[in-house]
Scaffold this motif. Structure first.
Motif, PDB file in Angstrom:
ATOM      1  N   TYR A 185      47.090  22.692  29.034  1.00  0.00           N
ATOM      2  CA  TYR A 185      45.736  22.566  28.338  1.00  0.00           C
ATOM      3  C   TYR A 185      45.658  21.444  26.812  1.00  0.00           C
ATOM      4  O   TYR A 185      46.994  21.912  26.412  1.00  0.00           O
ATOM      5  CB  TYR A 185      45.321  23.884  27.944  1.00  0.00           C
ATOM      6  N   PHE A 217      44.409  25.274  35.890  1.00  0.00           N
ATOM      7  CA  PHE A 217      45.295  26.042  36.360  1.00  0.00           C
ATOM      8  C   PHE A 217      45.240  26.082  38.056  1.00  0.00           C
ATOM      9  O   PHE A 217      44.478  25.963  38.369  1.00  0.00           O
ATOM     10  CB  PHE A 217      44.767  27.411  35.255  1.00  0.00           C
ATOM     11  N   GLY A 224      49.815  25.425  34.657  1.00  0.00           N
ATOM     12  CA  GLY A 224      48.701  24.446  34.484  1.00  0.00           C
ATOM     13  C   GLY A 224      48.897  23.995  32.778  1.00  0.00           C
ATOM     14  O   GLY A 224      49.458  23.611  32.570  1.00  0.00           O
ATOM     15  N   GLY A 284      40.761  28.780  35.035  1.00  0.00           N
ATOM     16  CA  GLY A 284      42.144  30.709  35.179  1.00  0.00           C
ATOM     17  C   GLY A 284      41.007  31.646  36.525  1.00  0.00           C
ATOM     18  O   GLY A 284      41.002  30.908  37.670  1.00  0.00           O
ATOM     19  N   GLY A 285      39.916  32.632  36.490  1.00  0.00           N
ATOM     20  CA  GLY A 285      39.501  32.974  38.223  1.00  0.00           C
ATOM     21  C   GLY A 285      37.927  32.993  37.681  1.00  0.00           C
ATOM     22  O   GLY A 285      37.731  33.298  38.633  1.00  0.00           O
ATOM     23  N   VAL A 304      43.535  31.027  41.683  1.00  0.00           N
ATOM     24  CA  VAL A 304      45.012  31.836  40.407  1.00  0.00           C
ATOM     25  C   VAL A 304      45.105  32.976  40.197  1.00  0.00           C
ATOM     26  O   VAL A 304      45.978  33.839  40.799  1.00  0.00           O
ATOM     27  CB  VAL A 304      44.746  31.006  39.102  1.00  0.00           C
ATOM     28  N   ARG A 305      43.552  34.115  41.163  1.00  0.00           N
ATOM     29  CA  ARG A 305      43.823  35.114  41.611  1.00  0.00           C
ATOM     30  C   ARG A 305      43.890  35.237  42.714  1.00  0.00           C
ATOM     31  O   ARG A 305      43.379  36.798  43.247  1.00  0.00           O
ATOM     32  CB  ARG A 305      42.643  35.707  40.437  1.00  0.00           C
ATOM     33  N   ASN A 341      38.852  35.904  42.747  1.00  0.00           N
ATOM     34  CA  ASN A 341      37.884  33.726  41.998  1.00  0.00           C
ATOM     35  C   ASN A 341      36.638  34.165  41.987  1.00  0.00           C
ATOM     36  O   ASN A 341      36.451  34.439  43.228  1.00  0.00           O
ATOM     37  CB  ASN A 341      38.569  33.869  42.738  1.00  0.00           C
TER      38      ASN A 341
END
Length: 446
Positions: free
Chosen positions: A176, A195, A174, A429-430, A286-287, A345
């Motif tokens: 940032y 990400f 990812g 993220g998640g 990502v999760r 997610n």
């Protein structure tokens, strides 16, 4: 992965030999890289590796846990011995158990080998390109506080004495960026991040321009008079709001009496446009993983459908307490901790309207870019009061920037007041959310 599986199998066998009634071994190894650039120069470059084992076992209905980083036969034996010794000091609990095998796991492509072969120099250049794009967007962008590339990869293996034996490899990467635009003695911040699973999907220039645009749009911001108006939440802020709901929708929070959704299954808890989902098999999440932190297959769980609460998230323990099945939502930070129930997610399902259509439907209101303190909302009552920054809406058009205001309300009322959900779902993220609109919230200014 075979090496980690062999270590886990040895730990389980060792636990049974030492007298445990049931044993679970969770072994993981990972690598992380983080590169931070400021004004073209590498500010920090960090690489780290971590590998270890966590052993959870049962002696009767008493649970013991220990972890270690030495994966030799002697090291594994010591971890098992410490877990057995720890079990003596815990109370018996009839719901302490390990899951049984549940059939085949889904086949997933979670590892992009490109990350391992691309030189670090190219990854540094991604951060530089993102920073350059931000500076080039507008001369009022004066400071880039951080332009960062990140990647993490690892392997997980889990084996238990009930017959579970599984492993997988995954990687995420990812970008940032955080920056400040300045004009007439005023400074406003902007940020952007992405990400995902695929290195080739990184878009540094687009993220740099996005962060710069967010900051520049807020220059000249001032407060407004207090009003109760429609409020449109940008996806970044919307995802923060949605993220608040995840812990409250776990069975653990409900069973402990710490959830605003306790006892409301089958009830209308949100507007008809609201569908909340936790999806451990989301293709690009990502999760995403084939199984959870206990070896239970992950799944797609609809928690709120068209505003009606459908149920909660479970791991093996919380499911046992209610006579239900785990939803595959056992999570753990690393091999150093025992599993608990959590989200994967977690997102608000997108609607069909564009963000522009949501704004166009507002005669006078507030488009929120950023909030401060949303994480401290009361998890039981749902009350919140947060500082906010954004742009005022007049006759369906974004007009003047606004800061120095407070949005106050209640999460329950916010959910019931959602009158439009856009089609621009984004994950951070998640957790993820599209733009959404709430029919009326109090915005306190002068």
């Amino acid at each position: 992965m075979e090496e980690l599986l062999a270590v886990a199998e040895a730990a389980v066998a060792q636990g049974i030999r030492q007298g445990a009634d049931a044993v679970e071994a969770y072994v993981s190894g990972g690598h992380e890289l983080s590169v931070e650039v400021r004004h073209g120069e590498v500010e920090t470059l960090k690489q780290a590796e971590d590998k270890g084992i966590g052993v959870r076992l049962l002696k009767g209905r008493q649970v013991g846990f220990a972890f270690g980083t030495e994966l030799s036969p002697k090291g594994v034996e010591e971890v098992v011995s410490r877990a057995l010794a720890a079990a003596v000091y815990t109370g018996a609990d009839s719901c302490q158990c390990l899951p049984l095998p549940a059939g085949a796991y889904p086949v997933m492509d979670l590892y992009d080998a490109t990350m391992a072969v691309v030189p670090v120099e190219e990854k540094i250049m991604l951060a530089r390109r993102m920073e350059d794009a931000a500076f080039s967007f507008d001369p009022r962008v004066k400071v880039v506080e951080s332009s960062t590339y990140y990647e993490g990869s690892g392997e997980v293996a889990i084996v238990n004495s009930q017959g579970i034996s599984a492993a997988y490899r995954s990687a995420v990467c990812g970008l940032y960026i955080s920056l400040a635009a300045q004009a007439d003695g005023q400074s406003e911040t902007g940020y952007a991040l992405w990400f995902g699973r695929r290195y080739q999907e990184l878009a540094p220039e687009a993220l740099g321009r996005e962060a710069a645009s967010r900051a520049v749009k807020l220059l000249g911001a001032r407060t407004i008079e207090t009003a109760t108006v429609p409020v449109v939440f940008d996806p970044y802020v919307a995802a923060d709001v949605i993220g608040l709901l995840g812990p409250a929708l776990t069975a653990e929070a409900v069973q402990r009496g710490r959830s605003l959704f306790a006892g409301k299954v089958g009830e209308q808890v949100a507007a008809p446009d609201v569908t909340l989902i936790d999806d451990g098999i989301f293709p690009s999440g990502v999760r995403t993983a084939p199984f959870d932190a206990e070896g239970v297959p992950t799944q797609r769980t609809v928690l709120i459908q068209n505003g009606v609460l459908q149920g909660y998230l479970y791991d093996t323990y919380t499911a046992c307490r209610e006579g239900k099945a785990s939803t595959g939502n056992a999570v753990r930070g690393s091999f150093k901790s025992t599993p608990t129930v959590g989200t994967t997610n977690f997102y608000l399902e997108p609607g069909t309207s564009s963000p522009e259509e949501l704004i166009a439907g507002v005669k006078e209101g507030f488009y929120v870019f950023e909030v401060l303190g949303m994480h401290i909302a009361n998890p039981i009552s749902g009350d919140f009061s947060v500082g906010a920054v954004g742009v005022w809406i007049e006759n369906g058009v974004l007009t003047r920037p606004v800061r120095g205001v407070v949005i106050a309300g209640n999460v329950k009322e916010l959910l019931l007041g959602m009158d439009a959900v856009a089609n621009d779902l984004r994950f951070f993220g998640g957790r993820g959310s599209p733009t959404f609109r709430v029919a009326a919230l109090r915005v306190s200014g002068d």
